[in-house]
Design a protein around this motif. Sequence first.
Motif, PDB file in Angstrom:
ATOM      1  N   ILE A   1      47.311  47.887  54.843  1.00 14.47           N
ATOM      2  CA  ILE A   1      46.075  48.511  55.325  1.00 14.47           C
ATOM      3  C   ILE A   1      46.249  50.029  55.388  1.00 14.47           C
ATOM      4  N   ASP A   2      47.358  50.483  55.968  1.00 14.60           N
ATOM      5  CA  ASP A   2      47.583  51.931  56.101  1.00 14.60           C
ATOM      6  C   ASP A   2      47.675  52.612  54.732  1.00 14.60           C
ATOM      7  N   CYS A   3      48.457  52.013  53.823  1.00 12.33           N
ATOM      8  CA  CYS A   3      48.631  52.609  52.483  1.00 12.33           C
ATOM      9  C   CYS A   3      47.311  52.683  51.732  1.00 12.33           C
ATOM     10  N   LEU A   4      46.571  51.570  51.730  1.00 17.09           N
ATOM     11  CA  LEU A   4      45.353  51.543  50.916  1.00 17.09           C
ATOM     12  C   LEU A   4      44.230  52.364  51.551  1.00 17.09           C
ATOM     13  N   LYS A   5      44.198  52.424  52.871  1.00 23.00           N
ATOM     14  CA  LYS A   5      43.205  53.308  53.502  1.00 23.00           C
ATOM     15  C   LYS A   5      43.470  54.750  53.087  1.00 23.00           C
ATOM     16  N   ALA A   6      44.762  55.113  53.015  1.00 25.33           N
ATOM     17  CA  ALA A   6      45.120  56.480  52.606  1.00 25.33           C
ATOM     18  C   ALA A   6      44.709  56.745  51.159  1.00 25.33           C
ATOM     19  N   GLU A   7      44.586  55.679  50.353  1.00 28.64           N
ATOM     20  CA  GLU A   7      44.133  55.837  48.962  1.00 28.64           C
ATOM     21  C   GLU A   7      42.618  55.742  48.842  1.00 28.64           C
ATOM     22  N   GLY A   8      41.927  55.657  49.985  1.00 25.23           N
ATOM     23  CA  GLY A   8      40.461  55.664  49.962  1.00 25.23           C
ATOM     24  C   GLY A   8      39.812  54.294  50.024  1.00 25.23           C
ATOM     25  N   TYR A   9      40.597  53.257  50.288  1.00 26.25           N
ATOM     26  CA  TYR A   9      40.039  51.905  50.353  1.00 26.25           C
ATOM     27  C   TYR A   9      39.390  51.619  51.701  1.00 26.25           C
ATOM     28  N   THR A  10      38.315  50.840  51.650  1.00 26.25           N
ATOM     29  CA  THR A  10      37.706  50.269  52.842  1.00 26.25           C
ATOM     30  C   THR A  10      37.879  48.760  52.731  1.00 26.25           C
ATOM     31  N   PHE A  11      38.310  48.126  53.817  1.00 28.67           N
ATOM     32  CA  PHE A  11      38.483  46.675  53.808  1.00 28.67           C
ATOM     33  C   PHE A  11      37.239  46.003  54.374  1.00 28.67           C
ATOM     34  N   VAL A  12      36.745  45.019  53.643  1.00 29.69           N
ATOM     35  CA  VAL A  12      35.532  44.300  54.047  1.00 29.69           C
ATOM     36  C   VAL A  12      35.761  42.798  53.882  1.00 29.69           C
ATOM     37  N   THR A  13      34.853  41.997  54.411  1.00 29.35           N
ATOM     38  CA  THR A  13      34.963  40.551  54.212  1.00 29.35           C
ATOM     39  C   THR A  13      34.560  40.210  52.768  1.00 29.35           C
ATOM     40  N   VAL A  14      34.820  38.987  52.351  1.00 29.18           N
ATOM     41  CA  VAL A  14      34.480  38.583  50.982  1.00 29.18           C
ATOM     42  C   VAL A  14      32.970  38.698  50.736  1.00 29.18           C
ATOM     43  N   SER A  15      32.158  38.245  51.692  1.00 30.83           N
ATOM     44  CA  SER A  15      30.704  38.333  51.492  1.00 30.83           C
ATOM     45  C   SER A  15      30.239  39.779  51.421  1.00 30.83           C
ATOM     46  N   GLU A  16      30.856  40.632  52.241  1.00 30.50           N
ATOM     47  CA  GLU A  16      30.508  42.063  52.186  1.00 30.50           C
ATOM     48  C   GLU A  16      30.945  42.676  50.857  1.00 30.50           C
ATOM     49  N   LEU A  17      32.107  42.247  50.363  1.00 31.67           N
ATOM     50  CA  LEU A  17      32.606  42.770  49.089  1.00 31.67           C
ATOM     51  C   LEU A  17      31.627  42.431  47.953  1.00 31.67           C
ATOM     52  N   ALA A  18      31.144  41.187  47.962  1.00 32.28           N
ATOM     53  CA  ALA A  18      30.158  40.779  46.959  1.00 32.28           C
ATOM     54  C   ALA A  18      28.929  41.680  47.064  1.00 32.28           C
ATOM     55  N   ALA A  19      28.453  41.905  48.298  1.00 27.44           N
ATOM     56  CA  ALA A  19      27.237  42.699  48.508  1.00 27.44           C
ATOM     57  C   ALA A  19      27.433  44.141  48.034  1.00 27.44           C
ATOM     58  N   VAL A  20      28.623  44.706  48.302  1.00 29.93           N
ATOM     59  CA  VAL A  20      28.912  46.084  47.884  1.00 29.93           C
ATOM     60  C   VAL A  20      28.746  46.213  46.363  1.00 29.93           C
ATOM     61  N   PHE A  21      29.142  45.170  45.622  1.00 28.78           N
ATOM     62  CA  PHE A  21      29.064  45.212  44.164  1.00 28.78           C
ATOM     63  C   PHE A  21      27.760  44.598  43.636  1.00 28.78           C
ATOM     64  N   GLY A  22      26.804  44.377  44.556  1.00 33.72           N
ATOM     65  CA  GLY A  22      25.489  43.899  44.146  1.00 33.72           C
ATOM     66  C   GLY A  22      25.486  42.467  43.649  1.00 33.72           C
ATOM     67  N   VAL A  23      26.484  41.677  44.080  1.00 32.03           N
ATOM     68  CA  VAL A  23      26.560  40.276  43.641  1.00 32.03           C
ATOM     69  C   VAL A  23      25.999  39.374  44.728  1.00 32.03           C
ATOM     70  N   GLU A  24      25.051  38.532  44.352  1.00 29.50           N
ATOM     71  CA  GLU A  24      24.543  37.550  45.302  1.00 29.50           C
ATOM     72  C   GLU A  24      25.347  36.270  45.109  1.00 29.50           C
ATOM     73  N   LEU A  25      26.104  35.890  46.130  1.00 29.03           N
ATOM     74  CA  LEU A  25      26.983  34.724  45.996  1.00 29.03           C
ATOM     75  C   LEU A  25      26.150  33.461  45.771  1.00 29.03           C
ATOM     76  N   GLU A  26      26.508  32.710  44.729  1.00 32.07           N
ATOM     77  CA  GLU A  26      25.771  31.480  44.441  1.00 32.07           C
ATOM     78  C   GLU A  26      26.624  30.276  44.789  1.00 32.07           C
ATOM     79  N   LYS A  27      25.951  29.259  45.342  1.00 33.16           N
ATOM     80  CA  LYS A  27      26.654  28.023  45.696  1.00 33.16           C
ATOM     81  C   LYS A  27      27.315  27.437  44.454  1.00 33.16           C
ATOM     82  N   CYS A  28      28.511  26.945  44.635  1.00 31.44           N
ATOM     83  CA  CYS A  28      29.248  26.242  43.582  1.00 31.44           C
ATOM     84  C   CYS A  28      29.768  27.150  42.459  1.00 31.44           C
ATOM     85  N   SER A  29      29.439  28.450  42.509  1.00 34.38           N
ATOM     86  CA  SER A  29      30.003  29.366  41.515  1.00 34.38           C
ATOM     87  C   SER A  29      31.386  29.810  41.968  1.00 34.38           C
TER      88      SER A  29
END
Length: 225
Positions: free
Chosen positions: A190-218
Amino acid sequence: MRRIAAAVMAFWFLLDVGGSAMQKKYAALTFDDGPTGKYTARLLDILSEKDVHATFFLCGYRVEQYPELTARIARDGHEIGVHGFSHRCFSELDEQTLTDELDRECFLIGETAGYAPALVRPPCGALPEKNHRSPLSDYAVILWSVDPKDWATDDRTRIVRRVISGVKSGDIILMHDASDSSVDAVAEIIDCLKAEGYTFVTVSELAAVFGVELEKCSVYHRFGG
Ligand code: NI
């Protein structure tokens, strides 16, 4: 003239904000097979101290064993997915048994943590054959793109290096709350990647950040290009 200068400045400001937003990097930490009991509370303390929300793919039999920890995972704002009640390999179960595994775990997580999981991760990533996936139809299937194999070593530095060297924005990182070395590594990652500019989010938030709507069974391994 002053008004024009202000407008130009506002325009540059917007461009700048847009530019840095584009460069922001995101990743999701995920933890399988828990709550393991022995190491979970310390992991949750670290995540809370570093203000990071992760995703936990829990096993039903462990939820039964550690209801307090399960409730805390939800209370702390983490996402919860199902990983099978007994951690049996999904590809070796008939459809009825797999349905029972998932329903039983989902019900238990609801009872224990007041949480309705929308994600599933099959143990070992082994999916049933395509035409036998109907028991998964209530969930998006989340695999991973970075696997430091933290369960196979007690070398914290090796775990950190394996994650840091391979990670890209949009990645889903697979870990476990099953040893001191894993938990120590998480703090450093966490410390290393935050220093490289990363933000940690949940999987559903990660999908949303990239504009992906999670589909059932996909099935998803990561998000973004
Ligand atoms: Ni597992």
